[in-house]
Write a protein that holds these residues in place. Structure first.
Motif, mmCIF file in Angstrom:
data_model
loop_
_atom_site.group_PDB
_atom_site.id
_atom_site.type_symbol
_atom_site.label_atom_id
_atom_site.label_comp_id
_atom_site.label_asym_id
_atom_site.label_seq_id
_atom_site.Cartn_x
_atom_site.Cartn_y
_atom_site.Cartn_z
ATOM 1 N N SER A 492 -38.526 -23.015 -35.368
ATOM 2 C CA SER A 492 -37.240 -22.749 -34.567
ATOM 3 C C SER A 492 -36.050 -23.759 -35.172
ATOM 4 O O SER A 492 -34.963 -23.097 -35.691
ATOM 5 N N LEU A 493 -36.338 -24.822 -35.382
ATOM 6 C CA LEU A 493 -35.483 -25.930 -35.748
ATOM 7 C C LEU A 493 -35.335 -25.865 -37.388
ATOM 8 O O LEU A 493 -34.146 -25.860 -37.732
ATOM 9 N N GLY A 494 -36.304 -25.385 -38.094
ATOM 10 C CA GLY A 494 -36.019 -25.367 -39.440
ATOM 11 C C GLY A 494 -35.410 -24.008 -39.906
ATOM 12 O O GLY A 494 -34.308 -24.013 -40.544
ATOM 13 N N LEU A 495 -35.409 -22.838 -38.946
ATOM 14 C CA LEU A 495 -34.717 -21.698 -39.429
ATOM 15 C C LEU A 495 -33.289 -21.980 -38.989
ATOM 16 O O LEU A 495 -32.315 -21.461 -39.385
ATOM 17 N N SER A 496 -33.182 -22.787 -37.779
ATOM 18 C CA SER A 496 -31.657 -22.966 -37.167
ATOM 19 C C SER A 496 -30.828 -23.584 -37.993
ATOM 20 O O SER A 496 -29.712 -23.297 -38.500
ATOM 21 N N THR A 497 -31.688 -24.693 -38.849
ATOM 22 C CA THR A 497 -30.894 -25.580 -39.935
ATOM 23 C C THR A 497 -30.345 -24.674 -40.889
ATOM 24 O O THR A 497 -29.427 -24.716 -41.713
ATOM 25 N N GLN A 498 -31.381 -23.770 -41.416
ATOM 26 C CA GLN A 498 -30.915 -22.840 -42.723
ATOM 27 C C GLN A 498 -29.620 -21.855 -42.284
ATOM 28 O O GLN A 498 -29.029 -21.840 -43.204
ATOM 29 N N ILE A 499 -29.766 -21.486 -41.006
ATOM 30 C CA ILE A 499 -28.648 -20.427 -40.652
ATOM 31 C C ILE A 499 -27.582 -21.150 -40.671
ATOM 32 O O ILE A 499 -26.381 -20.837 -41.146
ATOM 33 N N TYR A 500 -27.553 -22.479 -39.832
ATOM 34 C CA TYR A 500 -26.149 -23.241 -39.675
ATOM 35 C C TYR A 500 -25.607 -23.335 -40.895
ATOM 36 O O TYR A 500 -24.267 -23.355 -41.031
ATOM 37 N N TYR A 501 -26.292 -23.968 -41.824
ATOM 38 C CA TYR A 501 -25.802 -24.238 -43.195
ATOM 39 C C TYR A 501 -25.741 -23.191 -44.399
ATOM 40 O O TYR A 501 -25.490 -23.454 -45.252
ATOM 41 N N MET A 502 -25.842 -21.982 -43.906
ATOM 42 C CA MET A 502 -25.694 -20.975 -44.519
ATOM 43 C C MET A 502 -26.656 -21.050 -45.981
ATOM 44 O O MET A 502 -26.106 -20.614 -47.103
ATOM 45 N N GLY A 503 -27.916 -21.353 -45.768
ATOM 46 C CA GLY A 503 -28.705 -21.246 -46.918
ATOM 47 C C GLY A 503 -28.863 -22.580 -48.039
ATOM 48 O O GLY A 503 -29.229 -22.481 -48.844
ATOM 49 N N ARG A 504 -27.785 -23.446 -47.461
ATOM 50 C CA ARG A 504 -27.503 -24.602 -48.455
ATOM 51 C C ARG A 504 -28.305 -25.636 -48.271
ATOM 52 O O ARG A 504 -28.430 -26.577 -49.127
#
Length: 642
Positions: A492-504
């Protein structure tokens, strides 16, 4: 099994009621030392009957057996399973018997009371428990009532089959009507003149650096990166086919866009903007992105074939074992509404899954029609198609249609012999449906940064592996729940980070360290508010929900892990959809929940659930397919990303 000597008396009496009648309830008593059995003869006009047995008391545990007329009669605890078919029973049982299975057109109905209740869900064998308590109950008497009723006629089978197919073929008819009406309206609109596209402010404009490239496979997003001016120069719209009858020849103001073309060439610069528009995230070549999403379709077909074939082979083996051994405790049917056909014990539960297959195929046809129309518009260089609305990619929709069809196939396989061990067959493609729907929702406004098919299906594979481990170890193994909770929270944390920073943020072992450093610098040292507030709100709520699921599983360790995992997927899907729009037990215990047929005298409540769930999933897919049709006349540089 008494721990000490017991006194008993032997009494021989003549049975007054030995033969059971049709539709005539008969009540009697039985105990471990006094089993009972009765004779039933098929009437000339009856080919199949259902033996229904009820008792007001849950315990003592009992066994109901149907045996051929042979000697000896197996009516003892240690041999009742040697002949015929049998079920363990607490409060009710039902066995369907067909005349063709008995040469003499008659059979024995045998009732045996077990000396202990472990087989029916008791915690420990009563002999062990009673030794500890220094007591022994010699009067394990149970009152039972047996009724023999004729089964349904062949005409009911025919009516049920016709009802199932005609009900869902009516959706095909309705789709044809809607398509015809849409065709007539589009013809009238084309003959009377098109409505001008909207730029998001209610006026027709071209005051934004969007270049219309007439070459095949043009960038359908905001900027033509191949242009020498970096996308600052507008193509002349006067000599191109536009989606409206009006064009705007207004001159682009320099203040309306950045004069530095190189700033638009780096996605890491673009995606750091506080306010993103769809044109910022739809810059890749249309053909490349479409091929990327079509991989979802081909991969899911491959997965379906390699997954379904072993499942079909396994459930056929299950059904064969049930038919050969006569052990009806292997499969958890609703015996009060289980209608056999051929070698299948519950044909109605299999037939009711036809809706998933038919509606899944209909959804594929609807998507195909939209795909063909979209490709025709691209071939004619239609401005509306190339520069307005949500970019159309249909690969995920095709995958969703296949997933819906496979859910019907695998649900039917599961219902050949339903039990706790193969429930994963019924849920595997439910996970995929929920996951694909979430991916499609995210793809609509993030077409350039959605997950690849390979990583998505690899994630589904991990989920299904966890589901198998949950079935095997999830009942009592604390280590499994600790491991699953950790994986759940970290994912959940890893996916949240990816979504928050728009895949960057590159997903590797350093993702959490980089995320922590950003969080520490922005929120702790500088005490600044989140740069992307809307995304942060969604992700905080989503993580709280998922952490709650992880804590619940760790504390309560639910027995049905497959349903628990499916609940996580569905809850996340509904959570994101809401954000987008606004902004089993032992066999004997299971039999206590058996219910009569409620539809056409053939389908039970679970079959009705199959019909309704297939319809609901079909319409849910249509919602996703048409969710952003209202944006087809809005420029992509005016459609916000969230």
């Amino acid at each position: 099994m008494a721990p000490y000597g017991a006194h008993y008396s032997l009494e021989v009496t003549r049975l007054k009621s030995f033969e059971l009648g049709t539709n005539s309830p008969f009540k009697f008593k039985a105990s471990p030392s006094e089993p009972q059995y009765f004779l039933y003869k098929f009437p000339p006009d009856v080919d199949s009957v259902v033996i229904k047995v009820v008792s007001e008391a849950v315990y003592p545990c009992s066994v109901v057996s149907i045996q051929d007329i042979v000697c000896p009669v197996y009516d003892l605890d240690h041999n009742v399973e040697f002949n015929g078919v049998y079920q363990s029973m607490t409060k009710q049982a039902a066995i369907t018997v067909q005349k063709k299975d008995f040469l003499g057109e008659q059979f024995f109905v045998v009732f045996v009371i077990k000396p202990e209740d472990y087989a029916c869900g008791g915690s420990v064998p009563s002999s062990i428990q009673d030794k500890a308590n220094h007591t022994w109950n010699l009067q394990r008497m149970k009152t039972l009532e047996v009724t023999v009723v004729p089964s349904i006629q062949e005409s009911v089978y025919v009516n049920a089959i016709l009802f199932s197919f005609l009900s869902f073929f009516s959706f095909y008819l309705g789709s044809l009507v809607v398509a015809f009406v849409h065709y007539v309206r589009s013809r009238k609109k084309s003959s009377s003149g098109s409505v001008s596209p909207d730029d998001g402010t209610g006026t027709v404009t071209s005051s934004h650096p969007i270049t219309v490239n007439t070459t095949e496979g043009s960038s359908y997003g905001a900027i033509d990166e191949s242009s020498p001016s970096g996308g600052q120069q507008l193509s002349s719209l006067g000599h191109k086919a536009t989606c409206g009858s009006d064009t705007d020849s207004s001159v682009e103001e320099e203040s309306d866009f950045d004069t530095m073309p190189e700033i638009e060439s780096d996605k890491n610069v673009i995606r750091t903007k506080v306010f993103l528009y769809l044109s910022d995230l739809s810059r890749k070549d249309r053909r490349i992105v479409s091929k990327k999403y079509k991989i979802y379709f081909w991969n899911i077909i491959t997965i379906a074939v390699f997954y379904a074939l072993p499942v079909i082979q396994l459930v056929i083996t299950y059904q064969t074992v049930v038919n050969v051994t006569g052990n009806q405790d292997i499969c958890y049917y609703n015996f009060l509404c289980a209608h056999p056909l051929g070698v299948l014990s519950a044909f109605n539960n299999i037939l009711s899954n036809v809706g998933h297959v038919l509606l899944g195929f209909l959804f594929l046809l609807i998507v195909l029609r939209r795909d063909v129309l979209h490709r025709r518009s691209l071939e004619t260089k239609d401005l509306c198609t190339m520069e307005y609305g949500i970019p159309k990619h249909f690969g995920l929709f095709y995958a969703m249609g296949i997933a819906l069809m496979m859910e019907g196939v695998l649900s039917a396989c599961y219902h050949v012999c339903p039990n706790y061990s193969n429930f994963q067959f019924d849920t595997s493609f439910m996970y995929m449906i929920a996951g694909l729907c979430m991916l499609k929702l995210y793809q609509t406004r993030h077409p350039d940064i959605n997950a690849s098919a390979y990583s998505a299906y690899a994630s589904f594979a991990v989920v299904i592996c966890l589901a198998v481990l949950g079935v095997v170890f999830g009942k009592n193994a604390v280590w499994f729940w600790v491991l699953f909770s950790i994986v759940h929270v970290v994912a959940s944390l890893g996916l949240s980070t990816q979504i928050y920073y728009m895949g960057r943020f590159k997903i590797d072992l350093g993702i959490f360290q980089r995320a922590f450093m950003v969080l520490y610098t922005d929120c702790i040292q500088q005490c600044s508010r989140p740069m992307y507030m809307d995304r942060m709100v969604l992700l905080v709520v989503g993580n709280l929900v998922n952490w709650s699921f992880a804590i619940f599983g760790l504390v309560y360790r639910p027995k049905d892990f497959a349903s628990y995992l499916l609940g996580i997927f569905i809850c996340n899907l509904l959570l994101y959809l809401a954000f987008y729009v606004i902004m089993k037990e032992t066999p004997a215990e299971s039999r206590e929940k058996n219910r009569p047929c409620i539809l056409l005298g053939f389908f039970d409540d679970h079959d009705v659930w199959h019909f309704l769930s297939a319809t609901a999933l079909f319409f849910s897919f249509l919602v996703l397919l048409t969710l952003d049709d209202d944006l087809d006349s809005v420029r992509r540089d005016r459609i916000p990303v969230f």
